[in-house]
Design a protein around this motif. Structure first.
Motif: not given
Lengths: 647, 567
Positions: B67, B85, B539, B47, B82, A471-479, B43, B77-80
C-alpha cells in the motif's frame, strides 16, 4: 520663476518611484533613466518615458542627453549616485535645465569634510575637537578616532585607545583611505563612546528663507549604515531641538543654502552635547519620517524651490505631530553579519495598514542582484506616540508576505519590539550591545508546515483534471497517510502526515485535527484543533513562503522521489552566497584539519572563507579559481576521518 | 450534448419523501452506521496484509508494503478507488486475497494498479488473488486504461494437501467455512484452466493498452511471465529477480549451480537479457520511473470533459444512511437515493405514470450525463418494457446507465404469466445485454434472482458493481428459499406416505433461512469478488463520478442492434 513640466529622475528604485509620486501629483511628466540591470524594474515601467543608459547611473553625459531627448526641464538626482556631485549639478545647469538640489558651490563646499567643518566652526556650530596633525592626540585626548578626510561608510576609520597604537592606526587608515577613495588624507577626532546620530532637516528657498523641520535620530546602524530612523529623537527636547535647529539654520544661512539638506550631528548620550558631523546636500533616505511628523512633502518643496518659488512659511509655521519611525528592509542576512543577499523576491506583498507607508522599489518577482544597494523598501509608520509608531511598524513588517530572498525583516521587527528600543536606549552601538533575537519557535514552524501541507494538497487537487471533484486523498479502503516533508533552512525534516476524513477535515498522525476552511491560489485558511489561521502562501519550485503571525517562513518541500545521486555528499561544503572563487587552498586527496581555510570566495566586495568543519580528506573538489558559483552550489566534499577506523 | 458547457439539465430537483426526523430514519441510520463500522473493522484487518510481523520482516529487507508502494506512485493527494478490498472474506485466505487492486491517477492518467502483497504467503497466487487479477485486467480492457502491475510473487501455491493458513491478523475471528451453510469459499479450479491472465495481458498490449510492470522481488516461473508479457519493465538493483526457474529448480533440472543474481538479477536483465527496460536503484526510484513511463504514454481520453455543470445535490448525502432498512421488506423510494446522488438532485423522470415499479430517468453526476434505472418494487411486465425502452433511448444518444438495484425479482403468478412476464422480462434482459453504453450498478438493497441479471448485475457485462452495506445478493429471498425447500419436503413426505414432522421442518426452515440470510450478505458477495466492493452510501456520488470518468477512456457508442425482441 520657471515651471517644471517634465522631470528626469537620475536615480532608480524606491527613490525614483517616490519622486515620481510627488511630481505626478504636481502635474509633472516623469522620465526615468535606467541601467540594463534595471530593465524590468517597476520604476521604469511607472515612468511616463524611460531612457536606457548605455552604462550606469554615474554616466553624466548620457543622463543629460536623456533629459534633452525627452524634453525634461529639470533633473532630480535622488540620493546616492550623482546627488552630491557638484560637477554634475553644474553640467545640468549648463545644459539649461533645472537642478533639483542646492547650488553646485554648496555641494562642493560640503563635500570636503574638513572644509565643511571649518564652515561650521565659522558659523558657530559646535564641532568635535579634531586635528589634522595625526602625530599626536593633542587636546583631543583618548580615545580618539582616525578618519579618512574623503571617507564615508566607515572606511578608513579607526578607534585609538592610547598613544602607543596611534601611529599604526593612522598608517592603516591611510592605506585603506587610499585604496577606498584614492586619497590618503586622514585626521583625528574626539571619540564619543556612547553616541547618537541626530540630524536636522533644513529647507531653504532662493529668496533667503531657511527653516528647519526638526530632527531625525538615526543611531541604529549596522555596517555603518542606518537601518532604523525616527523623528522626533527620544532624547531631544524642545530646548535641544531649538539649539540644534538654530545651529543648522545658521550654517545654512552662512552658505546661502537652497533646497533640502541635512545637517548631521553626533550627540554624546551622556552629556547631551552635540557636535557637527557633516551636511548632506540632498534628500536623505530617511526623509519620510520628517514628512510624516510635519506633513510637509520634501520632494514637493525641493521641486517648488528649484522652480524658484518661495517657501511661503516660516519657522513658526512648522508644526510637529506625533512620532514617525522608518525601518529599512534590506536583502541581507543578519545572522551572517548582515551580508547582502541575492535572489528572486518571489513573495513581496505588504498589507495595507493604517498610517504605514511603504516606499519600495521592488515587487514580487524582482531580482535582487549585486549591482545595486540591496534595499527592498522603506517602511514608515506614524503614530501619536513613539511606542505606538514602533508597534505599528513592527506589525506592518511582520504582516508583510516576504520570501525568496533573505531579509532583515525579522531583525527589524525584533528591534522595534525590544525593550531597549522602546525605552529609547538607542545609541549607535545598539545592535552590537542589544543583539535582538529573531528565532522562530518550533511551534510556529509546525504550524507553517501544516498550513503548507494543506495548501499543497489543495493545489494538487486543483490540477486534477480527472477526479478533481473527489475529496482530497479519498480512499474507499485505505492507504498509508500522505506524507509531505519540509526543510526550513537547516531545520528539518518537518513532516506532516495526514489522512482525509469527510467534509474537508484531515487527521494528522501527530494527533491534530485540521479543517481546511478555504483554499485559494495564494492563500489557505485552516483550523488546527479549532484555532483558525489564514496563511498567505507563495510557491516557487520547491520553496513555499508561508505567512504566519509574526513573519513569513520559507519551507523547502522535499522531493517525493529523491533523484539518485542528487543528494549532497556527506561532508559537502556549499557556497553560502553567489560569488567568485578567488582562491582554492586544497587539492583532491589532501588531508585537512578542522578549521583550515579550503576555498575563498569573493562576493559583494567581501571575502568569505570556506573552512573544514572537521578533520578529513578532500574527496571531491568541484571548483577552481575564477569560477562563479551560485548560492548553495557544492564546492567540495570532505570525508571525515573516522577515529575508530584510524586506530 | 446540445447544451452549452456549464449548463445543467433543465429538470427541477426531485422532492424528498424522506422524513429525517422519523424514528424509522434514525433506526435505519444507526443500523447502517453499525454495518459500516463492521465493514471498517474488516478493512482495518485487510490493510494489515499479512500482519504486523510479516510486515516488519518485509520492511527490514528495506522494502515498502504494497500500500505504500501504491500511495507513492499516485499523483499526490489524488483519490484511490480500491477494487474488492475484502476479497477472501469468509474464506481461509487472508482478507484482500494477498493482492491490492484499484484505480488511481498516475501522471494525470487513470490507471488500473494491481500489486501482490508479499507479506501474505510471499505473494503466492490464491484463488482470490487470481480472480482479482482477472478483474484488474478486465477493468483495463473494458475501460481502456493503462495496466500497472507491482509484481512480487512466489508464483502458484505449491502446498498441495495443506490447508492454506490464514495469515492475516485477526483471522481467527473469521467464520469457519466448514460450518457455514454456504460453501462460497471453495472455488473449483484446475491448473489446466488457469493462466488466462497471461493471455489477457498480452491481449491488452495488442489492444493498444500499455502494460507497465515493476518487479519488486522474486518473480518466478509463472510470475516471470508478468514482466515477460508487459510492455515496460522496471527492475530494482539487487532486489528484483525473474526467471522461469530459480536456483533450486535449475539444480534439479540441469544440475547447474548458480545464484539468483546470476540467473535472473536486475542487472542481468537490464544489461544482458534485455528483459528490463529500466534499472532502478531502489523502490522509490522504481516508482519514480513508473510515473515517468506513464507520463510519456500520451494517454488521451476521447471525450473526457463533463458536458454538464456539476452541482451538489440539494439534499445532504448524509441522509443516504437512513433510507434503506436492514429489513429489506420495508419499501424504499429509490428517488430519495437518486435525489442525494445526482447533480442538483435534478431528475427528469421517464414515463412516471407507467410501470411505476421501475423508475427511469435522466440525470447527471459531476457533470457526466447518465440514465438511471431504479427499483421501486418488483418488476411487472409493464415496468420491464419501460426499462427496455429506456435503455434503448440512452443507447441512441450514448448516455451511460446507472442501475440502482433493490429488486426481489420479476413478478410471478397467473395474471402476470398471462400478461407475458417471461417475454417482457426477456425484452428487458435483451436490451440490457446488448446495450453498449457503460453500465454502472449499485446494489442498495436486495438483488435476487433474475432481477440481479435484468438490472445489469455482474454477469451482464457492466463496468462496475458496488454494494451498499445493506445489499443482499441471492437467487431469492432467504424466507422464500427456506419456504420452497419446506414445500418440497412436505410434497416428498406426502408422496411417500410418511408423516411430516412439523417440528423438525420448522427447525430446518429456521436454519435454512438463517444460512441463506448469512450467505446473501453483502460481505459474502464481496468476499467472493462478485462485485467491486462495498461503499459507504455517502461516497456513492464520488465513486460513480470516478467510474464515469474512467469509462470515458473508451469512446461511448450506444448499441445499434439488439437480439430479436420477442414482442
Amino acid at each position: 520663476m520657471t515651471s517644471i513640466d517634465t522631470l528626469l529622475v537620475a536615480n532608480r528604485g524606491e527613490i525614483a518611484r517616490r519622486i515620481f509620486r510627488t511630481a505626478r501629483s504636481m502635474g509633472i511628466r516623469c522620465v526615468a533613466v535606467f541601467a540594463a540591470a534595471d530593465a524590468s524594474a517597476p520604476f521604469v515601467a511607472e515612468a511616463d518615458e524611460a531612457i536606457r543608459l548605455p552604462g550606469g547611473y554615474l554616466d553624466q553625459d548620457a543622463i543629460i542627453e536623456a533629459a534633452r531627448r525627452t524634453g525634461a526641464g529639470a533633473v532630480h538626482p535622488g540620493y546616492g549616485f550623482l546627488s552630491e556631485n557638484a560637477d554634475f549639478a553644474r553640467a545640468v545647469g549648463q545644459a539649461g535645465m533645472i537642478w533639483v538640489g542646492p547650488e553646485p558651490e554648496a555641494i562642493g563646499a560640503m563635500g570636503d569634510k574638513i572644509a565643511a567643518k571649518r564652515s561650521a566652526v565659522a558659523a558657530g556650530v559646535p564641532v568635535l575637537p579634531s586635528s589634522e596633525d595625526v602625530s599626536q592626540a593633542g587636546g583631543i585626548g583618548y580615545p580618539l578616532l582616525v578618519k579618512a578626510s574623503a571617507g564615508g561608510g566607515g572606511k578608513g576609520m579607526r578607534v585609538v585607545d592610547s598613544a602607543a597604537s596611534l601611529a599604526e592606526a593612522v598608517a592603516s587608515a591611510q592605506r585603506e583611505a587610499l585604496g577606498g577613495f584614492g586619497d590618503e588624507t586622514v585626521f583625528l577626532e574626539r571619540y564619543v563612546a556612547r553616541a547618537r546620530h541626530v540630524e536636522i532637516q533644513i529647507l531653504g528657498d532662493a529668496h533667503g528663507q531657511i527653516v528647519h523641520l526638526g530632527e531625525r535620530e538615526c543611531s541604529i546602524q549596522r555596517r555603518h549604515q542606518k537601518i532604523i530612523e525616527e523623528s522626533p529623537s527620544p532624547i531631544v527636547d524642545d530646548a535641544m531641538r531649538e539649539a540644534m535647529g538654530s545651529a543648522a539654520v545658521a550654517l545654512a544661512k552662512a552658505m546661502n543654502y537652497r533646497s533640502a539638506g541635512t545637517v548631521e550631528f553626533l550627540v554624546d548620550d551622556d552629556s547631551r552635547e552635540f557636535f557637527f558631523l557633516e551636511v548632506n546636500t540632498r534628500l536623505q533616505v530617511e526623509h519620510p519620517v520628517t514628512e510624516l511628523v510635519t506633513g510637509i512633502d520634501l520632494v514637493r518643496e525641493q521641486l517648488r524651490i528649484a522652480a524658484g518659488e518661495a517657501l511661503g512659511y516660516g519657522q513658526d509655521d512648522i508644526v510637529f505631530s506625533g512620532h514617525a519611525i522608518e525601518a529599512r528592509l534590506y536583502a541581507e542576512d543578519p545572522a551572517a553579519g548582515f551580508l547582502p543577499a541575492t535572489g528572486t523576491l518571489t513573495a513581496f506583498a505588504p498589507r495595507a495598514e493604517p498610517e504605514v507607508r511603504w516606499d519600495s522599489g521592488v515587487e514580487a518577482g524582482s531580482t535582487i542582484g549585486t549591482d545595486f544597494d540591496p534595499m527592498l523598501a522603506k517602511v514608515i509608520a506614524h503614530g501619536p506616540t513613539r511606542s505606538e509608531a514602533a508597534s505599528r511598524l513592527a506589525l506592518a513588517l511582520e504582516r508583510c508576505h516576504l520570501g525568496g530572498v533573505t531579509t532583515n525583516r525579522d531583525f527589524l521587527a525584533a528591534t522595534l519590539r525590544h525593550e531597549a528600543f522602546i525605552a529609547g536606549d538607542t545609541t549607535t552601538d545598539f545592535i552590537a550591545r542589544v543583539a535582538p533575537v529573531t528565532a522562530v519557535g518550533s511551534r510556529s514552524l509546525q504550524t507553517a508546515a501544516i498550513a503548507a501541507a494543506m495548501w499543497t494538497q489543495g493545489a494538487n487537487r486543483s490540477v486534477d483534471r480527472r477526479w478533481g471533484f473527489a475529496p482530497s486523498n479519498w480512499r474507499n479502503a485505505g492507504l498509508p497517510p500522505t506524507l509531505i516533508s519540509f526543510d526550513a533552512g537547516s531545520e528539518g525534516p518537518i513532516d506532516v502526515a495526514y489522512r482525509s476524513a469527510r467534509d474537508g477535515v484531515f487527521t494528522l498522525t501527530s494527533g491534530e485535527t485540521v479543517t481546511v476552511v478555504d483554499w485559494q491560489d495564494g492563500e489557505v485558511t485552516i483550523e488546527i484543533d479549532r484555532r483558525r489561521h489564514t496563511s498567505r502562501i507563495t510557491r516557487t519550485g520547491a520553496d513555499l513562503h508561508v505567512q504566519i503571525p509574526g513573519t513569513t517562513i520559507t519551507l523547502q518541500q522535499r522531493p517525493r522521489f529523491p533523484l539518485p545521486g542528487m543528494e549532497l555528499p556527506t561532508g559537502g561544503l556549499v557556497a553560502p552566497m553567489p560569488g567568485a572563487v578567488i582562491d582554492v587552498r586544497c587539492a583532491l586527496g589532501d588531508q585537512v584539519a578542522a578549521g583550515s581555510i579550503l576555498v575563498v570566495l569573493e562576493a559583494m566586495k567581501m571575502e568569505h572563507h570556506i573552512t573544514a568543519p572537521f578533520d578529513g580528506t578532500v574527496s571531491k573538489l568541484s571548483v577552481k579559481v575564477g569560477d562563479h558559483v551560485d548560492n548553495g552550489q557544492l564546492l567540495l566534499a570532505i570525508d571525515e576521518i573516522d577515529q575508530e577506523q584510524d586506530t | 450534448m446540445n447544451h452549452a458547457p456549464g449548463s445543467t439539465l433543465l429538470a427541477p430537483p426531485l422532492p424528498s419523501s424522506l422524513d429525517v426526523a422519523s424514528e424509522r430514519f434514525e433506526k435505519n441510520r444507526s443500523d447502517m452506521m453499525e454495518l459500516l463500522k463492521a465493514h471498517d473493522d474488516l478493512l482495518e484487518v485487510a490493510l494489515g496484509g499479512g500482519g504486523p510481523e510479516a510486515t516488519e520482516r518485509h520492511r527490514k529487507r528495506g522494502k515498502l508494503p504494497i500500500r505504500e508502494r501504491i500511495a507513492a506512485v499516485l499523483d499526490p493527494d489524488t483519490p484511490f478507488l480500491e477494487i474488492s478490498p475484502l476479497a477472501g472474506y469468509g474464506s481461509q485466505y487472508a482478507l484482500g486475497g494477498g493482492m491490492v487492486c484499484g484505480i488511481g491517477i498516475i501522471a494525470g492518467t487513470e490507471c488500473v494498479i494491481m500489486g501482490n502483497d508479499p507479506t501474505v504467503m510471499a505473494g503466492a497466487l490464491t484463488p482470490y488473488s487470481s480472480k482479482k487479477w482477472m478483474r484488474a485486467l478486465q477493468i483495463a480492457r473494458d475501460n481502456r486504461i493503462p495496466y500497472i502491475s507491482f509484481v512480487e510473487s512466489a508464483g502458484g501455491d505449491l502446498r498441495v494437501g495443506k490447508k492454506p493458513k490464514n495469515e492475516q491478523a485477526g483471522g481467527d475471528d473469521e467464520p469457519d467455512v466448514a460450518e457455514s451453510a454456504v460453501g462460497s469459499a471453495v472455488v473449483p479450479e484446475h491448473f489446466a484452466e488457469t493462466g488466462r491472465f497471461f493471455y489477457e495481458m498480452i491481449e491488452l498490449s495488442k489492444l493498444r493498452i500499455p502494460t507497465v510492470c515493476i518487479v519488486f522481488g522474486s518473480s518466478t516461473a509463472g510470475g516471470a511471465y508478468q514482466p515477460g508479457l508487459s510492455d515496460y519493465n522496471i527492475f530494482i538493483r539487487e532486489q528484483s529477480y525473474a526467471f522461469l526457474a530459480g536456483p533450486p529448480l535449475v539444480k534439479m533440472a540441469t544440475g547447474e549451480i548458480a545464484d539468483s543474481e546470476t540467473i535472473g538479477g536486475a542487472v542481468k536483465h537490464a544489461e544482458v537479457s534485455g528483459q528490463a527496460e529500466y534499472l532502478a536503484d531502489d523502490e522509490l526510484d522504481a516508482l519514480r520511473i513508473c510515473r515517468e513511463v506513464v507520463s510519456h504514454l500520451n494517454w488521451r481520453k476521447p471525450d473526457h470533459a463533463p458536458s454538464l455543470q456539476s452541482e451538489p445535490p440539494v439534499y445532504d448525502a448524509d441522509e443516504l444512511l437512513g433510507i434503506v432498512s436492514r429489513d429489506l421488506r420495508t419499501p424504499v423510494d429509490v428517488r430519495d437515493v437518486i435525489a442525494r446522488v445526482v447533480d442538483g438532485s435534478r431528475f427528469e423522470e421517464f414515463k412516471p405514470r407507467y410501470g411505476s415499479t421501475m423508475i427511469c430517468g435522466w440525470a447527471s453526476i459531476h457533470g457526466y450525463p447518465i440514465g438511471v434505472l431504479g427499483n421501486n418494487g418488483v418488476i411487472y411486465p409493464d415496468s420491464a418494457q419501460k426499462a427496455a425502452h429506456f435503455i434503448q433511448l440512452c443507447n441512441q444518444v450514448d448516455i451511460p446507465l446507472l442501475f440502482l438495484q433493490n429488486i426481489t425479482g420479476y413478478m410471478v403468478g397467473t395474471d402476470y404469466e398471462a400478461d407475458g412476464i417471461i417475454k417482457k422480462g426477456s425484452q428487458m434482459i435483451n436490451a440490457v445485454t446488448n446495450s453498449t453504453v457503460p453500465h454502472l450498478t449499485v446494489i442498495i438493497g436486495s438483488s435476487y434472482g433474475a432481477g440481479t441479471y435484468g438490472m445489469s448485475g455482474r454477469a451482464f457485462g457492466n463496468r462496475f458493481t458496488f454494494l451498499w452495506p445493506t445489499a443482499k445478493v441471492a437467487v431469492m429471498g432467504p424466507k422464500q428459499i427456506a419456504g420452497v425447500m419446506s414445500e418440497v419436503r412436505r410434497g416428498q413426505a406426502k408422496r411417500r406416505g410418511i408423516p411430516f414432522d412439523e417440528e423438525a421442518d420448522a427447525e430446518m426452515v429456521a436454519a435454512a433461512e438463517a444460512a441463506q440470510e448469512e450467505g446473501s450478505l453483502a460481505l459474502r458477495a464481496t468476499g467472493a469478488i462478485s462485485d467491486d466492493g462495498i461503499v459507504d452510501p455517502r461516497d456513492t456520488r464520488t465513486v460513480l463520478g470516478m467510474c464515469l470518468s474512467v469509462v470515458r477512456n473508451r469512446s461511448i457508442e450506444g448499441a445499434e442492434s439488439y437480439g430479436v425482441f420477442r414482442l
